[in-house]
Design a protein around this motif. Sequence first.
Motif, PDB file in Angstrom:
ATOM      1  N   LYS A  26       0.840  -0.700  -0.183  1.00  0.00           N
ATOM      2  CA  LYS A  26      -0.030   0.260   0.278  1.00  0.00           C
ATOM      3  C   LYS A  26       0.745   1.320  -0.231  1.00  0.00           C
ATOM      4  O   LYS A  26       0.368   2.732  -0.501  1.00  0.00           O
ATOM      5  N   ARG A  30       0.624   4.412  -2.714  1.00  0.00           N
ATOM      6  CA  ARG A  30       1.031   5.807  -2.024  1.00  0.00           C
ATOM      7  C   ARG A  30       1.517   5.921  -2.846  1.00  0.00           C
ATOM      8  O   ARG A  30       0.945   7.307  -3.907  1.00  0.00           O
ATOM      9  N   PRO A  81      -4.875   1.820  -1.794  1.00  0.00           N
ATOM     10  CA  PRO A  81      -5.667   3.325  -1.483  1.00  0.00           C
ATOM     11  C   PRO A  81      -6.523   3.473  -2.526  1.00  0.00           C
ATOM     12  O   PRO A  81      -6.524   3.037  -3.157  1.00  0.00           O
TER      13      PRO A  81
END
Length: 159
Positions: A26, A30, A81
Amino acid sequence: MEQVAFADESVGLDGLIDDDAIEQLKSFCRGEMSAVETYRQAIAAAREDWVAQHLRLNLASHEARVKMLRRRIEELGGDPPESSGPWGALAKVIERTAVALGDKTALSVLAEGEDHGLKDYRNDLDELDVESHVLVRDVILPQQMSTLCWLTNIKRQIP
């Protein structure tokens, strides 16, 4: 650390995935989302068409990496995300300022981001399960090195 068992033993060395691997993926995702956002800003503000054209190639590479990372997170049972988070917001502010100062400054900021991403991938590779490790090492890391190289070459061509 809570572990989730998968029927497919190839997922990890022991068939288990821990939350740390998903969280690391994640984080990588991001970072890639942030890169997509900052490249879009730089392309929109590029003063030279040839610069924008080259930046579009890097943008496409980052967009593909977001898709790969999102898919891998989902395969492991995680939720990808939805945004780049606070660091993405900061990166956009910095890039906006750099864009106002011209192509060379904007490219320097993008290069710093590419270098930071490369270091993140290298430093955190061992936090991943076996299959994710292979994906990052064999596919994503080479693409990250390529976008950094392209950006460095573009920057050298600007007076």
